[in-house]
Design an enzyme around this catalytic site. Structure first.
Site, PDB file in Angstrom:
ATOM      1  CG  ASN A  47       1.760   5.639   2.073  1.00  0.00           C
ATOM      2  OD1 ASN A  47       2.362   5.916   1.049  1.00  0.00           O
ATOM      3  ND2 ASN A  47       0.467   5.339   2.081  1.00  0.00           N
ATOM      4  CD  GLU A  93       7.494   4.196   1.843  1.00  0.00           C
ATOM      5  OE1 GLU A  93       6.615   3.337   1.658  1.00  0.00           O
ATOM      6  OE2 GLU A  93       7.248   5.407   2.005  1.00  0.00           O
ATOM      7  CG  ASP A 149     -16.145  29.413 -37.863  1.00  0.00           C
ATOM      8  OD1 ASP A 149     -15.665  29.170 -38.988  1.00  0.00           O
ATOM      9  OD2 ASP A 149     -16.237  30.564 -37.409  1.00  0.00           O
ATOM     10  CD  GLU A 156      -2.243   5.382  -0.821  1.00  0.00           C
ATOM     11  OE1 GLU A 156      -2.081   5.859   0.309  1.00  0.00           O
ATOM     12  OE2 GLU A 156      -1.352   4.772  -1.415  1.00  0.00           O
ATOM     13  CG  ASP A 190     -16.652  34.367 -35.327  1.00  0.00           C
ATOM     14  OD1 ASP A 190     -16.845  33.694 -36.359  1.00  0.00           O
ATOM     15  OD2 ASP A 190     -16.236  35.538 -35.351  1.00  0.00           O
ATOM     16  CB  VAL A 210      -0.955  -0.009   1.206  1.00  0.00           C
ATOM     17  CG1 VAL A 210      -1.733   1.297   1.280  1.00  0.00           C
ATOM     18  CG2 VAL A 210      -1.904  -1.182   1.107  1.00  0.00           C
ATOM     19  CB  ALA A 211       3.831   2.213   2.002  1.00  0.00           C
ATOM     20  CB  THR A 244       5.425  11.148   2.198  1.00  0.00           C
ATOM     21  OG1 THR A 244       4.955   9.797   2.094  1.00  0.00           O
ATOM     22  CG2 THR A 244       6.567  11.201   3.197  1.00  0.00           C
ATOM     23  CG  ASP A 261     -11.652  34.542 -37.351  1.00  0.00           C
ATOM     24  OD1 ASP A 261     -11.308  34.791 -38.514  1.00  0.00           O
ATOM     25  OD2 ASP A 261     -12.694  34.974 -36.843  1.00  0.00           O
TER      26      ASP A 261
END
Length: 843
Positions: free
Chosen positions: A684, A659, A594, A260, A590, A255-256, A687, A302
């Protein structure tokens, strides 16, 4: 049937409209119901990484490890809270954009036409419809003039159909030609478009291309990290470690190692980026446009109102009898017509210019005319007023009874007027079109030479001719062309000066690696003169619409800088030619015609002030101020977002890699397990929490606008990012392992824990965007990292946290040494950055 003035009894009063709005509700298509907080929380908990954490939490609770269970619970709560808050912020930003970019309608209220949001239209309102408008609600035509409607959105029929008095119009259809007044009968969910919207209201928003690429990257990282976690688990068992503890460690490590929070960070970066663009007058209508903007390599622009002021002024008048100069500036009332004393031939020219005209002048304020309608037509009215202010009053004696509205394909406008027994037919348009219809071709040839000379000076030239008689021209004659039927009255040379900063904008685009192409309906000489003044295609070729029609531009599209006398539909071919080379094209427009090119381009850009509603709805980006400088600002915002996401990836993946590497390599160097599960999760959480989100708000590095953007098909880890991740991860790993080797045997985990966490935060400071000044608004990352660093130190100094994480106090001299060691990766990266910058030649 003419539609010049609405019937006095039409429409509602403001009070009646307010009552009906309260009764039937806003004229909006049904939208999906807002998501509840509970559903947002459930979605966050479905994330595979969170599911892994939940599984780890169950395991440690069953094993009685309540300390690690508490940390896992804190990580889950923090990640879920951040995710939900970010989703709500993103939803609020997009809702604000929806309000800013809402379509408008011109409605009769209290007998006067007013412009308001389409959401305020109610049954009984009478709305004015012109070419380019989107029908705001279901209604019935009261009057029409050559009105045609594109109903493909509702019926699938691609050919526009004519609609006349008494016929029904459906909401969401597009007026492609003519004008009309319609009485609204059904709004909101009761309208045709509303019923369709009800059926699709449950469809969710699709992820952006960048989100999809990052999702695939996350899946690949999950597979890799789970494999590494399995390896850690296996090696731990081989060393005789406890199976339960190694299982928790392996899951925590998996997980770390994954950032995520990345999908949520991306969503907020895009949504808030779009909201920041809106504050700069750039309204993003489609979220992926934010990221695509950063990849633009070609800007097809344009001219009128975008590169130029859009404040047309007639400067020269030409008739077969002579030529005159019109003095004055812009829409100011000051000025005169200066030239030969004999000015009689100017009267029919300017009288026709007033009659064959849909613009209106309002009362001057501060010596400046107020205009309603097309700026070019308004310029003709102002020139006529400078010549003889009685011309407008004389025009009121004529009744307009028939017309062929201006069409970009025909390049002309025809009106038929009647006064007593006299019929007057007026044709106004491009000289090459109008002069073909003139009886006296010798005079026409003189006019062609005058047109050429004026165009070479950068003027846009209009030719005006008429036919007077006692017979009304047949409709078939008006449609077929009036060839040989007209008398040339003269030419009007109109200028639209470039915006003061237009040349700077073109230069800024060039510095950013964006190739600017000018596309206009003007004469080639006019287009070349304007382009040269702006610095567009100084040595480039000039192509015309006929070349595009024959496909001669395809093989040398990169050498063509100016397209003149082009029709709007030919913009599609120009865009396609660039895209076939692999370029990312932004296209401005415009008008109604176009819209196909705006949809074809990678980024369609519509003018907010002077653009038609259909152009705005077809575009991805709407310029509220019609200023091309806003595009440069928007491109910079897109590049800033992409750069910040890559910066977060560099930071987050380098830390995760470190890690994993520390856990894998440490035991081979004779250390015990370098980090405990709770310690990994704590690092985790610190950070990847608030500091990770802060990366999304980093200010723009000016360097990103001084180099070309990467192609969108390139990997998000390309351009050296993967190597940078490896280098940063290796540096963090190295100092962490050194700390473990220097530590007393009973303090290895504490020293590695403290060094690894602080080293990751130091890397975050080292790779942040350059900034200037001391504004706290641009210091969010530094504040977040300082808070995280304080909590990391607190984990080894505050006894409750020490007991929770299994750490020990660190003596002050050792703490100072570890702090210096933690700073090494960041210092190395800063030095490396300075060295790389010194090798880049000055621009």
């Amino acid at each position: 049937m003419t539609t010049e003035t609405p019937v006095a009894s039409w429409g509602l009063s403001s009070a009646e409209a307010a009552e009906r709005l309260a009764e039937v509700g806003a004229n909006r298509a049904p939208r999906p119901k807002p998501r509840s907080p509970l559903s947002r929380v459930v979605d966050q908990l479905r994330d595979p990484m969170i599911l892994l954490l939940l599984a780890a939490g169950v395991i440690v609770v069953l094993l009685g490890d309540l300390a690690d269970a508490g940390i896992i619970a804190a990580v889950i709560v923090l990640n879920t809270t951040i995710g939900v808050v970010q989703e709500v912020r993103a939803a609020n930003a997009i809702a604000s954009l929806d309000r800013l970019s809402a379509p408008h309608a011109t409605v009769l209220r209290d007998g006067e036409p007013v412009r308001l949001d389409s959401a305020d239209v109610v049954p009984g309102d009478v709305v004015r419809l012109e070419a380019g408008d989107i029908v705001p609600a279901d209604g019935t035509l009261l009057e029409s003039a050559a009105l045609q409607v594109d109903e493909s959105a509702m019926t699938g029929e691609s050919v526009p159909v004519a609609r006349g008095e008494g016929e029904e119009l459906l909401s969401g259809t597009v007026v492609t030609r003519g004008r009309g007044w319609a009485e609204i009968s059904r709004t909101g969910a009761d309208s045709g478009l509303g019923r369709i919207a009800t059926a699709i209201a449950s469809v969710g928003a699709r992820p952006t291309p960048l989100q999809q690429r990052l999702s695939r990257l996350s899946q690949q990282l999950v597979v890799l990290t789970l494999a590494l976690a399995a390896l850690v688990f296996g090696l731990g068992l081989a060393r005789g470690e406890d199976a339960a503890e190694m299982l928790i460690l392996a899951v925590s490590l998996a997980v770390a190692a994954i950032p995520e929070s990345l999908p949520a960070v991306v969503s907020v970066a895009l949504a808030m980026g779009a909201f920041r663009m809106a504050k700069q007058a750039a309204l993003v209508r489609w979220l992926p446009a934010v990221e695509t903007l950063g990849s633009v390599t070609v800007l097809a622009s344009d001219k009128t109102g975008t590169l130029t002021e859009g404040r047309m002024v007639v400067q020269h008048l030409w008739t077969p009898a002579g030529s005159w100069e019109v003095t004055g500036h812009g829409y100011g009332t000051a000025g005169d017509v200066v030239g030969p004393d004999e000015r009689g031939s100017l009267t029919p020219l300017l009288s026709d210019a007033v009659l064959c005209n849909d613009a209106r002048l309002s009362a001057p304020q501060d010596d400046t005319w107020g205009i309603v309608g097309d700026p070019m037509e308004a310029a003709l009215l102002i020139a006529a007023a400078k010549y003889d202010d009685a011309l407008a009053a004389d025009a009121g004696d004529w009744q307009r009874v028939e017309e062929v509205p201006f069409d970009a394909t025909l390049q002309r406008m025809v009106t038929v007027h009647r006064r007593a027994d006299t019929w007057l037919t007026i044709c106004k348009g491009a000289p090459e079109v109008v002069l073909e219809l003139v009886q006296d071709q010798q005079v026409a040839e003189q006019a062609r030479e005058a047109t050429r000379q004026l165009a070479e000076q950068g003027f846009r030239v209009l030719a005006i001719a008429d036919s007077r008689g006692a017979t009304r021209p047949a409709t078939e004659l008006l449609e077929s062309g009036l060839e040989g039927e007209l008398v040339l009255r003269g030419l009007a040379a109109i200028s639209d000066p470039p915006r003061a900063d237009a040349a700077h904008v073109v230069a800024a685009c060039a510095a950013a690696g964006i190739h600017t192409v000018l596309i206009t309906g003007d004469h080639p000489a006019t287009a070349r003169a304007i382009a040269s003044e702006l610095g567009i295609g100084v040595d480039a070729e000039v192509a015309d619409g006929d070349m595009v029609l024959r496909g001669e531009h395809v093989d040398r599209v990169d050498r063509i800088g100016v397209y003149a006398r082009t029709r709007p539909e030919q913009k599609v071919d120009i865009v396609s030619a660039w895209q076939d080379r692999g370029d990312v094209v932004a296209m401005t427009g415009d008008g109604v015609n176009d819209a196909p090119a705006l949809r074809r381009a990678d980024i369609g850009i519509a003018m907010g002030a002077r653009g038609t509603e259909v152009a705005r709805q077809a575009a991805d980006l709407v310029l509220a101020d019609d200023n091309l400088r806003t595009v440069v600002t928007a491109v910079g915002e897109g590049r800033r977002i992409y750069a910040n996401i890559r910066m977060f990836l560099r930071y987050g993946l380098a830390g995760g890699l470190a890690e994993v590497a520390v856990i894998l390599v440490g035991p081979f160097l004779g250390m015990p397990v370098p980090l405990g599960p709770g310690q990994i999760l704590w690092i985790n959480m610190l950070t990847h929490g608030v500091p990770g989100v802060a990366f999304g708000g980093e200010p723009m590095d000016p360097a990103v606008m001084r180099r070309p953007s990467p192609p969108p098909q390139k990997s998000v880890l390309g351009q050296g990012l993967f190597r940078q991740i490896l280098v940063a991860g290796a540096l963090i790993t190295l100092v962490s392992l050194v700390a473990g080797l220097l530590a007393p045997e009973s303090r290895v985990q504490t020293w590695v824990f403290l060094t690894l966490g602080l080293a990751q935060l130091g890397v975050g400071l080292a790779i942040r965007s350059p900034r200037s000044g001391l504004a706290w608004r641009s210091r969010g990352l530094e504040v977040a990292i300082a808070v995280a660093a304080g909590l990391q130190v607190l984990a080894v100094t505050w006894s409750p946290l020490r007991e929770l994480l299994g750490t020990h106090p660190v003596p002050l001299p050792d703490a100072a040494a570890l702090l210096a060691l933690s700073a090494v990766p960041g210092v190395v990266l800063v030095v490396q950055r300075w060295a790389a910058a010194s090798k880049v030649p000055a621009r």
